[in-house]
Design a protein around this motif. Structure first.
Motif, PDB file in Angstrom:
ATOM      1  N   SER A   1      50.683  28.698  45.071  1.00 30.49           N
ATOM      2  CA  SER A   1      51.476  29.922  45.046  1.00 30.49           C
ATOM      3  C   SER A   1      51.824  30.381  46.459  1.00 30.49           C
ATOM      4  CB  SER A   1      50.710  31.020  44.328  1.00 30.49           C
ATOM      5  OG  SER A   1      51.521  32.158  44.245  1.00 30.49           O
ATOM      6  N   LEU A   2      53.051  30.844  46.588  1.00 29.81           N
ATOM      7  CA  LEU A   2      53.558  31.324  47.868  1.00 29.81           C
ATOM      8  C   LEU A   2      52.665  32.385  48.487  1.00 29.81           C
ATOM      9  CD1 LEU A   2      56.461  30.735  49.123  1.00 29.81           C
ATOM     10  CD2 LEU A   2      56.966  33.057  48.450  1.00 29.81           C
ATOM     11  N   VAL A   3      52.148  33.317  47.659  1.00 29.40           N
ATOM     12  CA  VAL A   3      51.319  34.399  48.213  1.00 29.40           C
ATOM     13  C   VAL A   3      50.057  33.859  48.852  1.00 29.40           C
ATOM     14  CG1 VAL A   3      51.791  36.597  47.148  1.00 29.40           C
ATOM     15  CG2 VAL A   3      50.682  34.844  45.816  1.00 29.40           C
ATOM     16  N   VAL A   4      49.505  32.796  48.278  1.00 28.36           N
ATOM     17  CA  VAL A   4      48.279  32.233  48.836  1.00 28.36           C
ATOM     18  C   VAL A   4      48.569  31.662  50.221  1.00 28.36           C
ATOM     19  CG1 VAL A   4      46.496  30.493  48.513  1.00 28.36           C
ATOM     20  CG2 VAL A   4      47.321  31.781  46.562  1.00 28.36           C
ATOM     21  N   VAL A   5      49.696  30.968  50.341  1.00 28.92           N
ATOM     22  CA  VAL A   5      50.081  30.398  51.626  1.00 28.92           C
ATOM     23  C   VAL A   5      50.321  31.513  52.649  1.00 28.92           C
ATOM     24  CG1 VAL A   5      51.805  29.012  52.822  1.00 28.92           C
ATOM     25  CG2 VAL A   5      51.084  28.364  50.531  1.00 28.92           C
TER      26      VAL A   5
ATOM     27  N   PHE B   1      49.070  34.457  52.586  1.00 28.18           N
ATOM     28  CA  PHE B   1      47.768  35.044  52.878  1.00 28.18           C
ATOM     29  C   PHE B   1      47.033  34.221  53.939  1.00 28.18           C
ATOM     30  CE2 PHE B   1      43.263  35.902  51.650  1.00 28.18           C
ATOM     31  CZ  PHE B   1      43.259  37.222  52.062  1.00 28.18           C
TER      32      PHE B   1
ATOM     33  N   ILE C   1      59.047  37.760  49.770  1.00 27.76           N
ATOM     34  CA  ILE C   1      57.598  37.928  49.844  1.00 27.76           C
ATOM     35  C   ILE C   1      57.135  37.790  51.300  1.00 27.76           C
ATOM     36  CG2 ILE C   1      55.376  36.987  49.087  1.00 27.76           C
ATOM     37  CD1 ILE C   1      56.722  38.005  46.701  1.00 27.76           C
TER      38      ILE C   1
END
Lengths: 266, 293
Positions: B117-121, B123, B228
């Protein structure tokens, strides 16, 4: 002499770039995992101490766990439905000749060229108009649309790779088309089908750019929950939850790698 | 007899394709068209709104703030795509020429950020660039910085993170096209005393162009519509069109305005890639002819 120098420069440049690229690609995920085991109260790197307290906090957190449940539920449904729809379409595209084939193939891949913001807002508006924003349908259908190109591509690849002589032989032996599909085609492309389903699963499970617009009745998916959480606060719970996502994704990639080889995915 | 077989075939094709066509029509084409309709509403309401006007578009293009954000978004998208090309090409090329066993773990590294997931990257990048993050603690320790610096909330950070996120698309596009270029062609060039650069420029680049274009277009469209990453890495200081649209819709609830901005983004992105493809296509044809002669 001059050409030796050019060759040398290119070799060195290539090696340096590759080293940088691979470490840059892997670094964010590695750091997330590493900092999730910290025992300190704030995010800092290098992490201090070693503990599982943030995992405990993540598992005790109502919002994160319900988001994890929503994500998993939607992703499982999406992978099953997208596989059925995508397989049917890919089969028709691969095995029949008909007018407008190029157009349909283009349609199948069109979700890739529509910016996520456009699709997200468009779906939100459509479902607001239908008065269905409080249901799971926006999320489910949005993810289905996103998963279709990956499923169609993976199934098309495995359909065109295997030997069609076997099907023709079965036909010659007077097998009916349904028998041929069930006894010959499906078993042959099973790894491809599983990979397609798994790919649909990760597409749905990890998506945030479309999901961010499609929250329903307070229910959000895990990536969206992480997004809102990180937007306001910055503590290691997000690292623990993100590590869970990394584990799921890694497990999935390894499975697909076993099934069809990782490069066929791309 | 033949007629009925033909009809049955047509029926089965239609039945097989119907679910996908239905899904994509109802939940891709219709939403996009609905959004287009909303962008022509004069007020700021969409459910109650009616009428047809160019108000939103006029407002967008007459306000210099929006045009500058649009410009910056495009420049950023171009920078990201070019950087991805420059560092993604050698990587994709080498991946294609590796033995399958050596390729395995490298491909996994390339695919992981793509499936993750993009958010994990993003983060992960917060941990790298944050005030107590990897770079600050490293640089303070070795004495490059005297105290931790703010590395986030600027355009360079956003660009770097976008490059990392979309680089896999470039690498994989280049890889898939280079695997189709037979190594014999390179050996032939070498036999004709071309050095590696000449081989690269005269043989590899023209043949790899289709893959390069696919990768370039993908990275460009993804970068200009990102929201994001600009929000989390860039904060309020870095305005990109994607995050502006998100704000307009989700915080201000001004649908017609957000819809118009989304369409400006969509259409200008499509226009840009179409122009690029046409340019590269015509260049390729004339150049290919020149090389063949």
């Amino acid at each position: 002499m001059r050409s030796d120098l050019v060759d040398h420069v290119m070799t060195v440049f290539g090696a340096v770039v590759r080293g940088l690229v691979y470490s840059m690609l892997a670094l964010p995920a590695i750091l997330v995992v590493a900092s999730s085991f910290t025992s300190s109260d704030t995010m800092s790197f290098p992490p201090t101490g070693l503990s599982l307290r943030w995992y405990k906090k993540a598992f005790d957190s109502e919002v994160f766990m319900s988001a994890l449940w929503t994500s998993t539920y939607v992703a499982v449904l999406v992978s099953i439905i997208a596989l059925a729809i995508g397989f049917a379409a890919a089969f028709a595209i691969n095995r029949f000749s008909f007018r407008g084939k190029m157009f349909l193939q283009g349609l199948a891949f069109s979700p890739l060229i529509v910016p996520a913001v456009v699709l997200g807002i468009g779906l939100l508006q459509l479902f607001a108009w239908l008065d269905l924003t409080q249901t799971i349908y926006p999320l489910l259908l949005g993810h289905l649309v996103l998963a279709i190109p990956y499923v169609v591509r993976t199934v098309l690849a495995s359909l065109s790779l295997h030997d069609q002589m076997l099907e023709q032989a079965a036909m010659n032996l007077r097998a009916t088309p349904v028998q041929v599909i069930r006894r010959i085609t499906l078993p042959l492309i099973l790894p491809g089908l599983l990979s397609a389903a798994i790919f649909a699963f990760v597409t749905s499970f990890g998506n945030v750019t479309v999901s961010a617009f499609l929250t329903y009745g307070g229910n959000v998916t895990l990536p969206v929950q992480i997004f809102t959480y990180v937007n306001t606060s910055y503590d290691p719970v997000a690292a623990a939850v993100s590590t869970l996502m990394i584990i799921v994704t890694l497990a999935v990639i390894l499975t697909v790698e076993r099934l069809i080889g990782a490069e066929r995915l791309a | 007899m033949k007629q009925s077989v033909l009809n049955r075939r047509n029926v089965s094709v239609a039945v097989l394709l119907a679910p996908m066509v239905l899904l994509l029509t109802c939940f891709l084409v219709v939403p996009v068209l609905g959004l287009l309709r909303s962008s022509f509403l004069p007020g700021s309401e969409f459910l109650a709104g009616n009428g047809f006007s160019l108000t939103q578009y006029v407002r967008f293009f007459s306000d210099s703030y929006y045009s500058s954000v649009l410009m910056e978004t495009f420049v950023d998208g171009l920078i990201v795509s070019v950087v991805c090309l420059v560092i993604g090409f050698p990587t994709g090329y080498s991946l294609a020429r590796l033995s399958p066993s050596a390729r395995r773990w490298r491909t996994m590294i390339v695919i992981l950020p793509l499936t993750l997931s993009l958010v994990v990257v993003v983060f992960g990048w917060l941990i790298i660039l944050g005030r107590n993050g990897l770079i600050n603690s490293l640089f303070v320790r070795i004495g490059v910085f005297s105290s931790p610096k703010t590395l986030l909330f600027n355009r360079v950070a956003v660009t770097v993170v976008l490059v990392q996120q979309f680089l896999p698309f470039m690498i994989l596009s280049v890889m898939s096209v280079v695997t189709q270029i037979h190594p014999v062609l390179e050996q032939a060039a070498a036999n004709l005393r071309a050095n590696r650069f000449a081989t690269f420029r005269r043989v590899i680049v023209p043949l790899a162009m289709p893959g390069v274009l696919v990768g370039f277009n993908l990275v460009f469209v993804l970068s200009i519509s990102a929201f994001i990453t600009p929000r989390l890495i860039g904060g309020a200081r870095v305005a990109m069109l994607g995050s502006l649209i998100y704000e307009r819709i989700m915080s201000e609830l001004n649908w017609p305005s957000g819809a118009a901005m989304a369409f400006v983004l969509f259409v200008s992105g499509l226009g840009f890639t179409a122009a690029l493809n046409a340019l590269a296509g015509s260049h390729l044809i004339t150049k290919g002819r020149g090389n063949a002669l």
